[in-house]
Design a protein around this motif. Structure first.
Motif, PDB file in Angstrom:
ATOM      1  N   GLU A 296      -9.304   3.387  -6.049  1.00 13.77           N
ATOM      2  CA  GLU A 296      -9.178   4.219  -6.972  1.00 13.77           C
ATOM      3  C   GLU A 296      -9.690   3.754  -8.298  1.00 13.77           C
ATOM      4  O   GLU A 296      -9.174   2.788  -8.788  1.00 13.77           O
TER       5      GLU A 296
ATOM      6  N   ARG B 120     -15.297   9.010  -4.153  1.00 13.45           N
ATOM      7  CA  ARG B 120     -14.645   8.163  -3.293  1.00 13.45           C
ATOM      8  C   ARG B 120     -15.659   7.341  -2.341  1.00 13.45           C
ATOM      9  O   ARG B 120     -16.649   7.997  -1.835  1.00 13.45           O
TER      10      ARG B 120
ATOM     11  N   ALA C 277      -6.109  -1.272  -5.175  1.00 12.84           N
ATOM     12  CA  ALA C 277      -6.047  -1.616  -3.921  1.00 12.84           C
ATOM     13  C   ALA C 277      -6.661  -0.302  -3.063  1.00 12.84           C
ATOM     14  O   ALA C 277      -7.267  -0.996  -1.853  1.00 12.84           O
ATOM     15  N   ARG C 278      -6.360   0.556  -3.467  1.00 17.13           N
ATOM     16  CA  ARG C 278      -6.884   1.805  -2.637  1.00 17.13           C
ATOM     17  C   ARG C 278      -8.101   2.323  -3.076  1.00 17.13           C
ATOM     18  O   ARG C 278      -8.473   3.323  -2.621  1.00 17.13           O
TER      19      ARG C 278
ATOM     20  N   MET D 272       0.735  -1.330  -0.099  1.00 11.96           N
ATOM     21  CA  MET D 272       0.022  -0.100   0.054  1.00 11.96           C
ATOM     22  C   MET D 272       0.996   1.116   0.044  1.00 11.96           C
ATOM     23  O   MET D 272       0.214   2.335   0.314  1.00 11.96           O
ATOM     24  N   ASP D 273       2.088   1.038  -0.200  1.00 18.04           N
ATOM     25  CA  ASP D 273       3.015   2.258  -0.313  1.00 18.04           C
ATOM     26  C   ASP D 273       2.971   3.165  -1.510  1.00 18.04           C
ATOM     27  O   ASP D 273       2.497   2.516  -2.611  1.00 18.04           O
TER      28      ASP D 273
ATOM     29  N   ASP E 138      -9.778  -7.721  -4.302  1.00 18.02           N
ATOM     30  CA  ASP E 138      -9.490  -6.368  -3.561  1.00 18.02           C
ATOM     31  C   ASP E 138     -10.503  -5.853  -2.995  1.00 18.02           C
ATOM     32  O   ASP E 138     -10.561  -4.853  -1.893  1.00 18.02           O
ATOM     33  N   ASN E 139     -11.792  -6.000  -3.612  1.00 12.50           N
ATOM     34  CA  ASN E 139     -13.164  -5.244  -3.414  1.00 12.50           C
ATOM     35  C   ASN E 139     -13.883  -6.371  -2.906  1.00 12.50           C
ATOM     36  O   ASN E 139     -15.184  -5.761  -3.112  1.00 12.50           O
TER      37      ASN E 139
ATOM     38  N   ASP F 288      -4.975  12.153  -3.817  1.00 13.28           N
ATOM     39  CA  ASP F 288      -5.444  11.338  -5.016  1.00 13.28           C
ATOM     40  C   ASP F 288      -6.337  12.164  -6.079  1.00 13.28           C
ATOM     41  O   ASP F 288      -7.555  11.720  -6.416  1.00 13.28           O
TER      42      ASP F 288
ATOM     43  N   HIS G 282      -2.889   0.994  -7.340  1.00 11.10           N
ATOM     44  CA  HIS G 282      -3.948   1.971  -7.297  1.00 11.10           C
ATOM     45  C   HIS G 282      -5.379   1.323  -7.074  1.00 11.10           C
ATOM     46  O   HIS G 282      -6.225   1.797  -6.336  1.00 11.10           O
TER      47      HIS G 282
END
Length: 897
Positions: free
Chosen positions: A448, A752, A445-446, A390-391, A846-847, A420, A443
């Motif tokens: 976006e 978001r 995984a965050r 997640m870096d 991821d989701n 973002d 991207h």
């Protein structure tokens, strides 16, 4: 699927069908003829003409010879003698000579139209078999030159769009990407790490229900045996109360087979109505076009009717339905004291008789054994290195600052103090490079969105023009789809009514535009076309083309994608319909305010990818824009009239807020303010001081002064509005001294996940400013996002940021761009051009937790809500995917080496 995906496609139930003018039979006969056949030449008509005329060879009947005059008889005899003399002079070889078709290199038969009378043809030097005439090249392959066709014809390029090639069956499917075993092992470790926490929660929930059942029966948990429900693999089992799919433990009535999920059981024991309360859905009232175009105000109509008889207003203020309200007072279904659950009363679909029995769908210990195997894998193998970091990725510097000069970043927001504001936007070639998938995951995984450019470059460039797709379907069949050949059911975006229109007329309007009788643009859209369930079966060539265009096939490929959990359902189990689905709709760059070609704000239950395959720009005429401006004035005044009238029906404090919001929205509505601000010109701009003055007058008893003020300000905008590039310049062209701007085909707004609470609050507060079916103001709100009844205009988005400090990622999707939309991100779309888009849903690890959370939200909606039913069955997908992953990792212990 899907900026516009499966849930995006499932809009609220449409009102009754509005009939279009019937097409004449002659039009149908014309449409039924071959597209590729040009009109017959005059010579051809002359050759066919004698076949329709009776040939006379002179008088032969004796009665007729007697009735004819002597002069006529002699004339006939002379003509006969003359013809006989001429025939004797004709060479016998000329009589036997016939016209033979040209063969070999001299052949003129075009592969596209199957005709040889159109003149010069271009031969393919590669296959030496196919040739295309110049008219067909200009009509069907305008993007290819004669030299390109001569070097490699459309047949050799596998993008020929003649009828025979389009309808060809038995085509090989697109090649699958080869996934090395080391990569597959890494992907499965990634899935295991993300799904294991969910499986533990799922197991704890089932264990708690098992403990309750043991207490009810008065035995120990180890002695309890749970009966396996009789269910086939090809059968879907849903909770009869909340319509959520059941994948394992549930309670069932032994008498009437009423099934209840564990979530509903827990809510019933807590004293709440399980699955949300029952609410009557209000219907929108149908009015004529005068009301839609602002000529009649609902408030005025109500004043007239209330003077003669007492009744409720036609458009009452919006009612906010709160599903969390305690309904125990009128609720008769309760759990027993020991924790057992009686069957639902007859009013709710049960029998009200015996208690519900605990049953399971899988062998009792299979889930616990699966969890033990997964924990064993985690302990024995180091899977930490297979987890996406997640870096900050390469888009950021070491200090976390965005590299603005990076061409793979597109600025889409202006949030203060946020990193973002940019969307990762690689090309299709970048996505295929080493490290492309890892960068995408950083991207994704965050939560976006991601845009991939130029995805059509990876395909054979098969035409996606609507007329080509129509020709691919134009074959007579004995069945339900026969009626699809001539007419389709489209949605008119102005009143959201379903209309029936000739398909050729629809596609003509796609390219050239359509308008109502008062010159207001008519925006039509086809959802899920062709309407048959399988897109691949109806349009196999286009289906294969779409699959070939999908970037990051590890996630998106519906056949094998190792990171697409939906493909891991075993054979024989009913799979959800994840697409692909086609959306063909008109569009206009100018924001009209009413009747825009939009997909309203919604939130998909799964991840989606949406690819823009084709666009056609329709430019409105200058005189049409003048008429649009006049109609918009009437609509804006109607908005103000109705909001002020509804404000008089509520308390003074509520009225103050409503009028304040409506006044500012009317004054600043539409694109006029945006156009003026973008140009930097003072002409047409409304000063902030002037806005404040108008808002201060909101509770003034006499509203005529306020309306006059608004009209005066809008007249001041007229000069700038008329000089807009939308009126004087063709799209894509530049005015003198300006650079040419390349516009996209669709405008996207993606919010978001963390902004959803504030977004919902804003929509609740301003719900009276939005319109829905028949252009009625919104009457009910069950869930401001899942209802799919709101579309935020440019002014609404400005006000949202001003009041709540949030804004979406806003960008234009261009031809050949694929948009990835994460599950749980509310989004809306407006077509700026006529667009053909194809969407596909998928379930990424991821989701998957977000998909499950959305399922819990949907199950609390009223039973008649359009989004109530759990069509994705994400828990079933997650469970089967987890089992496949564990089995693979247990069988491949060396995969990490």
């Amino acid at each position: 699927m899907k900026g516009e995906n499966r849930d995006a496609r499932e809009e609220p139930p449409l009102p009754e069908k509005r009939q279009r003018k019937q097409v004449k039979n002659d039009d149908f006969r014309q449409l039924d003829s071959d597209d590729d056949e040009a009109p017959l030449s005059e010579m051809a008509k002359e050759r066919k003409l004698p076949n329709k005329v009776k040939d006379t060879k002179g008088p032969t009947d004796k009665v007729e010879m007697q009735e004819n005059s002597e002069r006529t008889r002699k004339s006939g005899m002379r003509s006969q003698a003359k013809r006989k003399s001429n025939d004797e002079n004709i060479d016998d070889t000329n009589l036997k000579k016939k016209k033979t078709p040209l063969k070999g290199d001299d052949a003129l038969m075009c592969h596209q139209c199957q005709r040889n009378d159109k003149g010069r043809v271009v031969w393919c030097k590669l296959c030496r078999r196919k040739r295309f005439c110049i008219p067909c090249i200009e009509r069907w392959y305008s993007n290819m030159s004669e030299d390109e066709i001569a070097a490699k014809c459309p047949v050799c390029r596998v993008n020929c769009n003649c009828k025979s090639c389009l309808r060809m069956k038995g085509l090989p499917e697109p090649p699958k990407k080869e996934i090395p075993e080391s990569d597959k092992y890494r992907y499965y470790c990634y899935i295991l790490n993300l799904l294991l926490p969910w499986l533990k929660e799922f197991q704890r929930e089932q264990k708690a229900e098992k403990e309750i059942e043991a207490k009810v029966q008065g035995i120990s948990e180890s002695e309890l045996e749970i009966q396996v429900a009789a269910c086939c693999d090809d059968e879907r089992v849903y909770c009869d109360r909340c319509r959520t799919s059941i994948i394992d433990f549930h309670r069932s009535c032994p008498k009437c087979s009423y099934d209840l999920c564990l979530q509903c059981c827990a809510e019933l024991r807590a004293g709440r109505l399980p699955g949300g309360k029952e609410v009557e859905i209000q219907q929108y009232e149908h009015r004529d076009k005068k009301y839609i175009f602002g000529e009649v105000s609902a408030g005025n109509q109500t004043h007239k009717k209330r003077s003669s008889k007492s009744q409720a207003p036609l458009n009452p203020p919006c009612k906010i339905e709160n599903n969390k309200k305690d309904e125990n007072g009128c609720f008769i279904w309760k759990a027993n004291k020991g924790g057992s659950i009686p069957c639902a009363p007859e009013e709710l679909g049960g029998c009200g008789g015996s208690n519900l029995e605990l049953k399971c769908m899988h062998p009792e210990k299979s889930i616990s054994e699966l969890e033990l195997k997964a924990e064993e894998i985690v302990q024995q193998k180091d899977i930490s290195r297979d987890i996406v970091s997640m870096d900050p990725c390469a888009c950021f510097s070491s200090s976390g600052v965005v590299h603005c000069e990076n061409e793979n970043l597109r600025r889409a927001a202006d949030r203060e103090g946020s990193s973002d504001n940019y969307i990762y936007c690689p090309t299709a070639k970048d996505a295929m490079q080493d490290g492309g998938l890892t960068h995408f995951q950083a991207h994704w995984a965050r939560g976006e969105p991601v845009i991939v450019r130029n995805v059509l470059e990876q395909t054979s460039r098969l035409s996606w023009e609507p007329m080509v797709m129509w020709r691919a379907l134009r074959e007579r069949t004995n069945g339900k789809v026969e009626s699809e050949q001539f007419s389709v059911k489209a949605i008119d975006c102005l009143d959201l009514c379903e209309v029936e229109i000739n398909i050729h007329m629809f596609f003509t309007g796609y390219e050239k535009g359509r308008c109502h009788s008062n010159k207001w643009p008519e925006m039509l859209k086809l959802k899920d076309w062709p309407p048959a369930n399988s897109f691949d079966e109806r349009l196999p060539r286009h289906g294969a083309e779409f699959i070939a265009a999908l970037p990051f096939p590890e996630y998106t490929d519906p056949r094998y994608g190792p990171l697409n959990l939906a493909v891991k359902l075993p054979e024989g189990i009913i799979k959800p319909d994840l697409g692909p689905k086609t959306y063909i709709a008109y569009g206009l760059r100018e924001e009209l305010g009413r009747g825009d070609s939009v997909t309203k704000l919604h939130c998909d239950m799964s991840d989606a990818i949406n690819v823009l395959m084709h666009t056609a720009e329709v430019e409105p005429y200058k005189w049409q824009m003048e008429q649009i401006k006049k109609l918009r004035k009437k609509q804006l005044q109607q908005d103000l009239d109705e909001l002020q009238f509804h404000a008089s029906l509520v308390s003074d404090s509520e009225a103050s807020d409503i009028v304040e919001n409506s006044c500012r929205m009317v004054v600043l509505s539409g694109r006029m303010q945006e156009e003026a601000a973008a140009s930097g010109s003072s002409m047409g701009l409304i000063s902030q001081e002037k806005i404040t003055d108008i808002v201060d007058q909101q509770m003034e008893p006499n509203q005529h002064h306020l309306l006059a003020e608004i009209n005066e300000l809008e007249e001041a905008n007229e000069a700038h509005y008329q000089s807009s590039s939308l009126v004087t310049c063709k799209p894509g062209e530049a005015s003198e001294g300006e650079e040419k701007v390349e516009y996209g085909g669709a405008l996207w707004d993606i919010f978001r996940r963390e902004d959803v609470p504030k977004l919902s609050e804003f929509l609740m507060k301003h719900s009276g400013e939005f319109r829905h079916i028949y252009c009625n103001p919104i009457k009910q709100v069950f869930h401001p996002i899942h209802d799919q009844t709101f579309y935020l205009t440019a002014e609404h988005k400005r006000k949202l940021k001003e009041e709540y400090g949030i804004e979406p990622w806003t960008f234009e999707q261009k031809l050949g761009e694929a948009v990835f939309i994460p599950a749980g991100c509310p989004h809306q779309v407006r077509n700026l051009k006529s667009c053909t888009k194809v969407a596909l849903d998928f379930v990424s690890p991821d989701n998957v937790r977000e998909c499950i959370r959305l399922t819990e939200e949907f199950r609390l909606l009223p039973s008649e809500h359009r989004a109530k039913e759990d069509k994705l069955e994400v828990k079933k997908i997650a469970l089967h995917a987890f089992r496949e992953v564990v089995d693979y990792l247990m069988e491949n212990p060396e995969g990490s080496s």
